[in-house]
Design a protein around this motif. Structure first.
Motif, short mmCIF file in Angstrom:
data_model
loop_
_atom_site.label_atom_id
_atom_site.label_comp_id
_atom_site.label_asym_id
_atom_site.label_seq_id
_atom_site.Cartn_x
_atom_site.Cartn_y
_atom_site.Cartn_z
N SER A 16 52.33 43.30 38.42
CA SER A 16 53.43 42.41 38.06
C SER A 16 53.38 41.96 36.60
N TRP A 17 52.44 42.47 35.82
CA TRP A 17 52.24 42.06 34.44
C TRP A 17 52.92 43.00 33.44
N HIS A 62 53.53 36.17 41.19
CA HIS A 62 52.79 37.37 41.57
C HIS A 62 51.88 37.73 40.39
N VAL A 63 50.61 37.96 40.69
CA VAL A 63 49.64 38.24 39.61
C VAL A 63 48.82 39.50 39.88
N ASP A 64 49.32 40.37 40.77
CA ASP A 64 48.58 41.60 41.07
C ASP A 64 48.51 42.49 39.82
N GLY A 65 47.43 43.26 39.71
CA GLY A 65 47.23 44.13 38.55
C GLY A 65 46.74 43.38 37.32
N SER A 66 46.04 42.27 37.54
CA SER A 66 45.67 41.39 36.42
C SER A 66 44.53 41.91 35.53
N GLU A 67 43.66 42.76 36.04
CA GLU A 67 42.49 43.17 35.25
C GLU A 67 42.88 43.78 33.90
#
Length: 182
Positions: A29-30, A156-161
């Motif tokens: 989501s980034w 939504h903060v999935d894919g944050s790495e």
């Protein structure tokens, strides 16, 4: 009323999207900005995610909100921005929760002039926030204020790495070992 809401939402999305250029890439989501700074030539290194549906107890409308990870003056920060006033620095309490992890209340933060942006910049508070962000899918934010009511949003903060790595490449967070010995 609906037309006014749509226009203000579109305007807010355009303003927030203006922070990222054509060289942005997506991670979950980034949006990760990979463009160089036009003044220094150094990588910008910011990442953000946005959400529609921020609420405020003093106003029945829905608003846009964003979470941005970036370096500011060579220091890592997390910035949460809203389209509505969220309070002032003297009377605002910030709390958050990632997924099903324990929540945190009265987190060290400050509200910037203009009363629509909250910044986490204190080292320990930011490190804890980023540590819990890693591997999380959702972030729930709640800001209580004496003069602006309660503002809340779920992002939504999935894919944050990759977003964390890109955002803080120029101003790395202190490793956990260094923090404990300091």
């Amino acid at each position: 009323m609906a037309g006014v809401l749509r226009k203000s939402t579109l305007l807010g999305a355009m303003v927030l999207a203006g922070c990222v250029t054509q060289s942005a890439v997506r991670s979950g989501s980034w949006m990760i900005d990979q463009s160089p700074d036009r003044i220094t030539g150094a990588p910008v290194g910011g990442a953000y995610t946005m959400a529609w549906g921020a609420t405020n107890s003093a106003n029945p409308s829905l608003y846009m909100a964003s979470l941005q990870l970036t370096c500011f003056e060579n220091r890592p920060i997390a910035k949460i921005a809203f389209q509505i006033k969220i309070g002032s620095d003297r009377n605002t309490s910030f709390g958050y929760r990632f997924d099903d992890k324990p929540g945190h209340d009265a987190v060290e933060s400050r509200v910037l002039l203009g009363s629509k942006v909250l910044v986490i910049e204190e080292s320990a508070a930011l490190q804890q926030f980023v540590d819990e962000l890693r591997g999380s899918a959702k972030l729930y934010v709640r800001i209580r204020s004496l003069n602006a009511g309660t503002t809340a949003v779920e992002l939504h903060v999935d894919g944050s790495e990759p977003a964390i790595e890109a955002a803080y490449a120029a101003c790395p967070l202190q490793p956990a070992v260094a923090r404990r010995s300091a």
